[in-house]
Design a protein around this motif. Sequence first.
Motif, PDB file in Angstrom:
ATOM      1  N   THR A  36    -124.543  50.717 146.512  1.00  0.00           N
ATOM      2  CA  THR A  36    -125.433  51.639 147.067  1.00  0.00           C
ATOM      3  C   THR A  36    -125.130  52.355 148.315  1.00  0.00           C
ATOM      4  OG1 THR A  36    -127.002  50.332 145.842  1.00  0.00           O
ATOM      5  CG2 THR A  36    -127.766  51.787 147.542  1.00  0.00           C
ATOM      6  N   ASN A  37    -125.342  53.715 148.430  1.00  0.00           N
ATOM      7  CA  ASN A  37    -124.915  54.357 149.690  1.00  0.00           C
ATOM      8  C   ASN A  37    -126.440  55.270 149.945  1.00  0.00           C
ATOM      9  OD1 ASN A  37    -124.492  56.407 151.395  1.00  0.00           O
ATOM     10  ND2 ASN A  37    -122.335  55.980 151.297  1.00  0.00           N
ATOM     11  N   ILE A  38    -127.279  54.670 150.941  1.00  0.00           N
ATOM     12  CA  ILE A  38    -128.629  55.270 150.955  1.00  0.00           C
ATOM     13  C   ILE A  38    -128.305  56.684 151.688  1.00  0.00           C
ATOM     14  CG2 ILE A  38    -130.533  55.032 152.564  1.00  0.00           C
ATOM     15  CD1 ILE A  38    -130.160  52.233 152.421  1.00  0.00           C
ATOM     16  N   LYS A  39    -127.257  57.019 152.532  1.00  0.00           N
ATOM     17  CA  LYS A  39    -127.186  58.600 152.956  1.00  0.00           C
ATOM     18  C   LYS A  39    -126.956  59.340 151.743  1.00  0.00           C
ATOM     19  CE  LYS A  39    -125.247  56.751 157.526  1.00  0.00           C
ATOM     20  NZ  LYS A  39    -123.926  56.677 158.041  1.00  0.00           N
ATOM     21  N   ILE A  40    -125.998  58.968 150.865  1.00  0.00           N
ATOM     22  CA  ILE A  40    -125.712  59.903 149.836  1.00  0.00           C
ATOM     23  C   ILE A  40    -126.987  60.127 148.930  1.00  0.00           C
ATOM     24  CG2 ILE A  40    -124.369  60.163 147.774  1.00  0.00           C
ATOM     25  CD1 ILE A  40    -122.222  58.705 148.977  1.00  0.00           C
ATOM     26  N   GLY A  41    -127.559  58.681 148.702  1.00  0.00           N
ATOM     27  CA  GLY A  41    -128.758  59.060 147.665  1.00  0.00           C
ATOM     28  C   GLY A  41    -129.997  59.801 148.236  1.00  0.00           C
ATOM     29  N   ARG A  42    -130.063  59.647 149.566  1.00  0.00           N
ATOM     30  CA  ARG A  42    -131.175  60.457 150.458  1.00  0.00           C
ATOM     31  C   ARG A  42    -130.824  62.059 150.354  1.00  0.00           C
ATOM     32  NH1 ARG A  42    -130.934  59.090 155.980  1.00  0.00           N
ATOM     33  NH2 ARG A  42    -131.249  57.095 155.210  1.00  0.00           N
ATOM     34  N   SER A  43    -129.374  62.425 150.468  1.00  0.00           N
ATOM     35  CA  SER A  43    -128.770  63.674 150.386  1.00  0.00           C
ATOM     36  C   SER A  43    -129.314  64.355 148.995  1.00  0.00           C
ATOM     37  CB  SER A  43    -127.519  63.844 150.934  1.00  0.00           C
ATOM     38  OG  SER A  43    -127.249  63.446 152.070  1.00  0.00           O
ATOM     39  N   LEU A  44    -128.868  63.519 147.778  1.00  0.00           N
ATOM     40  CA  LEU A  44    -129.127  63.848 146.630  1.00  0.00           C
ATOM     41  C   LEU A  44    -130.411  64.342 146.331  1.00  0.00           C
ATOM     42  CD1 LEU A  44    -126.455  61.748 144.751  1.00  0.00           C
ATOM     43  CD2 LEU A  44    -126.258  64.223 145.025  1.00  0.00           C
ATOM     44  N   THR A  45    -131.459  63.197 146.696  1.00  0.00           N
ATOM     45  CA  THR A  45    -132.805  63.443 146.541  1.00  0.00           C
ATOM     46  C   THR A  45    -133.289  64.771 147.227  1.00  0.00           C
ATOM     47  OG1 THR A  45    -133.044  61.013 146.353  1.00  0.00           O
ATOM     48  CG2 THR A  45    -134.971  62.180 146.588  1.00  0.00           C
ATOM     49  N   LYS A  46    -132.961  64.933 148.462  1.00  0.00           N
ATOM     50  CA  LYS A  46    -133.454  66.049 149.158  1.00  0.00           C
ATOM     51  C   LYS A  46    -133.272  67.348 148.632  1.00  0.00           C
ATOM     52  CE  LYS A  46    -133.453  68.119 153.658  1.00  0.00           C
ATOM     53  NZ  LYS A  46    -132.518  68.346 154.969  1.00  0.00           N
ATOM     54  N   ASN A  47    -132.031  67.192 147.928  1.00  0.00           N
ATOM     55  CA  ASN A  47    -131.441  68.492 147.297  1.00  0.00           C
ATOM     56  C   ASN A  47    -131.966  68.619 145.639  1.00  0.00           C
ATOM     57  OD1 ASN A  47    -129.669  70.292 149.164  1.00  0.00           O
ATOM     58  ND2 ASN A  47    -129.362  67.960 149.567  1.00  0.00           N
ATOM     59  N   LYS A  48    -132.702  67.666 145.514  1.00  0.00           N
ATOM     60  CA  LYS A  48    -133.429  67.715 144.120  1.00  0.00           C
ATOM     61  C   LYS A  48    -132.486  67.743 142.863  1.00  0.00           C
ATOM     62  CE  LYS A  48    -137.450  70.004 145.939  1.00  0.00           C
ATOM     63  NZ  LYS A  48    -137.859  71.124 146.317  1.00  0.00           N
ATOM     64  N   ASN A  49    -131.299  66.876 143.110  1.00  0.00           N
ATOM     65  CA  ASN A  49    -130.311  66.897 142.235  1.00  0.00           C
ATOM     66  C   ASN A  49    -130.901  65.829 141.156  1.00  0.00           C
ATOM     67  OD1 ASN A  49    -127.918  65.514 140.874  1.00  0.00           O
ATOM     68  ND2 ASN A  49    -126.905  66.922 142.127  1.00  0.00           N
ATOM     69  N   ARG A  50    -130.683  66.218 140.008  1.00  0.00           N
ATOM     70  CA  ARG A  50    -131.252  65.357 138.791  1.00  0.00           C
ATOM     71  C   ARG A  50    -130.207  65.130 137.930  1.00  0.00           C
ATOM     72  NH1 ARG A  50    -136.264  66.644 139.842  1.00  0.00           N
ATOM     73  NH2 ARG A  50    -137.054  68.698 139.900  1.00  0.00           N
ATOM     74  N   ASP A  51    -129.053  65.075 138.267  1.00  0.00           N
ATOM     75  CA  ASP A  51    -127.650  64.680 137.418  1.00  0.00           C
ATOM     76  C   ASP A  51    -127.355  63.228 137.809  1.00  0.00           C
ATOM     77  OD1 ASP A  51    -127.467  66.919 135.973  1.00  0.00           O
ATOM     78  OD2 ASP A  51    -126.348  67.962 137.591  1.00  0.00           O
ATOM     79  N   CYS A  52    -128.079  62.573 138.837  1.00  0.00           N
ATOM     80  CA  CYS A  52    -127.282  61.493 139.409  1.00  0.00           C
ATOM     81  C   CYS A  52    -127.962  60.213 139.211  1.00  0.00           C
ATOM     82  CB  CYS A  52    -126.980  61.653 141.017  1.00  0.00           C
ATOM     83  SG  CYS A  52    -125.960  62.984 141.220  1.00  0.00           S
ATOM     84  N   GLY A  53    -128.243  59.811 138.159  1.00  0.00           N
ATOM     85  CA  GLY A  53    -129.022  58.574 137.737  1.00  0.00           C
ATOM     86  C   GLY A  53    -128.041  57.487 138.184  1.00  0.00           C
ATOM     87  N   GLU A  54    -126.912  57.672 138.158  1.00  0.00           N
ATOM     88  CA  GLU A  54    -125.801  56.736 138.656  1.00  0.00           C
ATOM     89  C   GLU A  54    -124.744  57.490 139.020  1.00  0.00           C
ATOM     90  OE1 GLU A  54    -122.514  54.212 136.422  1.00  0.00           O
ATOM     91  OE2 GLU A  54    -124.137  54.922 135.351  1.00  0.00           O
ATOM     92  N   PHE A  55    -124.314  57.092 140.466  1.00  0.00           N
ATOM     93  CA  PHE A  55    -123.025  57.773 140.961  1.00  0.00           C
ATOM     94  C   PHE A  55    -122.119  56.707 141.680  1.00  0.00           C
ATOM     95  CE2 PHE A  55    -126.291  57.433 144.207  1.00  0.00           C
ATOM     96  CZ  PHE A  55    -125.341  57.000 145.488  1.00  0.00           C
ATOM     97  N   LYS A  56    -120.860  57.558 141.754  1.00  0.00           N
ATOM     98  CA  LYS A  56    -119.863  56.550 142.575  1.00  0.00           C
ATOM     99  C   LYS A  56    -119.031  57.620 143.456  1.00  0.00           C
ATOM    100  CE  LYS A  56    -116.313  57.603 138.687  1.00  0.00           C
ATOM    101  NZ  LYS A  56    -115.531  57.000 137.724  1.00  0.00           N
ATOM    102  N   TYR A  57    -118.599  57.051 144.654  1.00  0.00           N
ATOM    103  CA  TYR A  57    -118.098  58.073 145.642  1.00  0.00           C
ATOM    104  C   TYR A  57    -116.962  57.776 146.245  1.00  0.00           C
ATOM    105  CZ  TYR A  57    -120.370  54.417 148.371  1.00  0.00           C
ATOM    106  OH  TYR A  57    -120.641  53.185 149.087  1.00  0.00           O
TER     107      TYR A  57
END
Length: 101
Positions: A36-57
């Motif tokens: 889990t990476n909170i910074k990435i999750g916050r950025s994706l949420t703020k940008n209304k990204n709906r493709d990222c139910g699961e992610f790797k980085y």
Amino acid sequence: MKQQIIYTPLLSLLFLFSGCIESKEDKFEEEWHDKTNIKIGRSLTKNKNRDCGEFKYKKNLNYSSEYLVRCTRDGKVWKAYIVYSLIEEVEGPFKINPKND
């Protein structure tokens, strides 16, 4: 010789604007992280990204707040994004080169 000089920059521009993430992957870590990476999750949420139910980085080797992120909604189809966690911005989606999985 002149033709080769002209074609090389043109091919570079075509590759750059093709929307392919391959050229950017070189500057990121080799291994994918799935913690889990909170910074990435916050950025994706703020940008209304709906493709990222699961992610790797992968973290950028030169800029610690830039990540190459691969997201999936269904566990099968993956899309790539560049996430700038410091400013909470997201670029993409980009095409993924299957050989880099």
